[in-house]
Write a protein that holds these residues in place. Sequence first.
Motif, mmCIF file in Angstrom:
data_model
loop_
_atom_site.group_PDB
_atom_site.id
_atom_site.type_symbol
_atom_site.label_atom_id
_atom_site.label_comp_id
_atom_site.label_asym_id
_atom_site.label_seq_id
_atom_site.Cartn_x
_atom_site.Cartn_y
_atom_site.Cartn_z
ATOM 1 N N UNK A 176 0.840 -0.995 -0.046
ATOM 2 C CA UNK A 176 -0.041 0.051 0.037
ATOM 3 C C UNK A 176 1.219 1.382 -0.024
ATOM 4 N N UNK A 177 0.408 2.175 -0.675
ATOM 5 C CA UNK A 177 1.031 3.694 -0.648
ATOM 6 C C UNK A 177 1.409 4.179 0.634
ATOM 7 N N UNK A 178 2.656 4.675 0.890
ATOM 8 C CA UNK A 178 2.947 5.149 1.765
ATOM 9 C C UNK A 178 3.549 6.628 1.628
ATOM 10 N N UNK A 179 2.890 7.686 1.946
ATOM 11 C CA UNK A 179 3.546 9.066 1.166
ATOM 12 C C UNK A 179 3.855 10.083 2.185
ATOM 13 N N UNK A 180 5.146 10.292 2.391
ATOM 14 C CA UNK A 180 5.611 11.171 3.560
ATOM 15 C C UNK A 180 5.081 12.584 3.255
ATOM 16 N N UNK A 181 4.414 13.039 2.371
ATOM 17 C CA UNK A 181 4.107 14.326 2.148
ATOM 18 C C UNK A 181 2.813 14.553 2.960
ATOM 19 N N UNK A 182 2.210 13.322 3.331
ATOM 20 C CA UNK A 182 0.985 13.548 4.115
ATOM 21 C C UNK A 182 1.243 12.880 5.485
ATOM 22 N N UNK A 183 0.532 13.805 6.446
ATOM 23 C CA UNK A 183 0.553 13.282 7.945
ATOM 24 C C UNK A 183 0.024 12.015 8.215
ATOM 25 N N UNK A 184 -1.122 11.633 7.284
ATOM 26 C CA UNK A 184 -1.609 10.195 7.349
ATOM 27 C C UNK A 184 -0.602 9.147 6.635
ATOM 28 N N UNK A 185 0.349 9.605 6.008
ATOM 29 C CA UNK A 185 1.180 8.621 5.224
ATOM 30 C C UNK A 185 0.604 7.648 4.370
ATOM 31 N N UNK A 186 -0.637 8.593 3.809
ATOM 32 C CA UNK A 186 -1.499 8.024 2.741
ATOM 33 C C UNK A 186 -2.378 6.899 3.258
ATOM 34 N N UNK A 187 -2.455 6.711 4.618
ATOM 35 C CA UNK A 187 -3.325 5.757 5.305
ATOM 36 C C UNK A 187 -2.555 4.368 5.601
ATOM 37 N N UNK A 188 -1.439 4.496 5.558
ATOM 38 C CA UNK A 188 -0.637 3.472 5.821
ATOM 39 C C UNK A 188 -0.725 2.870 7.200
ATOM 40 N N UNK A 189 -0.573 3.651 8.104
ATOM 41 C CA UNK A 189 -0.459 3.162 9.537
ATOM 42 C C UNK A 189 -2.065 2.848 9.858
ATOM 43 N N UNK A 190 -3.304 3.451 9.193
ATOM 44 C CA UNK A 190 -4.571 3.192 9.908
ATOM 45 C C UNK A 190 -4.883 1.579 8.967
ATOM 46 N N UNK A 191 -4.105 1.543 7.664
ATOM 47 C CA UNK A 191 -4.524 0.188 7.051
ATOM 48 C C UNK A 191 -3.787 -1.021 7.813
ATOM 49 N N UNK A 192 -2.789 -0.794 8.508
ATOM 50 C CA UNK A 192 -1.895 -1.726 9.332
ATOM 51 C C UNK A 192 -2.700 -2.148 10.636
ATOM 52 N N UNK A 193 -3.325 -0.968 11.178
ATOM 53 C CA UNK A 193 -4.166 -1.333 12.474
ATOM 54 C C UNK A 193 -5.490 -1.975 12.000
ATOM 55 N N UNK A 194 -6.069 -1.669 10.959
ATOM 56 C CA UNK A 194 -7.097 -2.428 10.440
ATOM 57 C C UNK A 194 -7.209 -3.995 10.128
ATOM 58 N N UNK A 195 -6.127 -4.149 9.178
ATOM 59 C CA UNK A 195 -5.604 -5.327 8.634
ATOM 60 C C UNK A 195 -5.052 -6.297 9.506
ATOM 61 N N UNK A 196 -4.063 -5.792 10.114
ATOM 62 C CA UNK A 196 -2.955 -6.646 10.924
ATOM 63 C C UNK A 196 -2.290 -7.795 10.122
ATOM 64 N N UNK A 197 -1.764 -7.272 9.021
ATOM 65 C CA UNK A 197 -1.038 -8.180 8.012
ATOM 66 C C UNK A 197 0.087 -8.757 8.457
#
Length: 245
Positions: A176-197
């Motif tokens: 999944x995209x992780x973009x340092x220009x965004x405080x959300x990192x383009x949703x990376x941390x949220x996706x990790x928490x939701x999916x727990x891959x």
Amino acid sequence: MKIKITYIFHNCFVLDVGKLSIVFDIPAQRFRMSRARSILEEAVCGRDVVIFFSHSHLDHFAPDYMDVCGGANSVKAVLSDDIEEMYPDIFFENALVVEPDQKYVFENLKIETLMSNDLGVAFMIETVEGVKIYNGGDLACWDWESSSEADQKFTRDFFDKAADRIAGFGSHIVFSNVDRRLESLAGGPFLVEAVKPQVFIPTHALGRTAWLEGIHERLGIESRKCFSYRRAGDVASFDILLSGS
């Protein structure tokens, strides 16, 4: 189940599962270095290959993909329908053209598509061994600060719903995209928490990878579960625990 991942460039990776090599989003020549091409050629040489193309942007789609992967034992492709529309003069042999929010079976792979909030689709793929893979293409939480509050909320809600589907799919491996220009990192941390891959691979770096060192901490995942690559050709192997194993 042991899998191997090779970083090529940007959103392009080779995932080896059993006898199959799954390749994601080979970029066009203008977006790849000669070294990236040679590494990809080596990675797929003599292998049975299925290439997934999420959309037609040239940092994700190489019109010459058949030539690039010419050394493979066999080459099949799964392409978002916008690619077929954008390139009507290309004959896509041994290819499956997909639409958003559909289910398919192709080359013993079970495939589900999600509509992207950029262009094209994201993929949820299950291999014959039972390995479940999510690759987002350009689906991400693009909540730019320059956007209106309404647009940011729409983006976050869209991504929340996508994350629910990805979590419900039970993805073992997440690209999944992780973009340092965004405080959300383009949703990376949220996706990790939701999916727990079991494995997370940050994508969309356009070759600027030095900042990925230690990214697992910001993503909230153990370093052993995160592929923090640096250069084209970097390889990581992981053991995937399948249900019932």
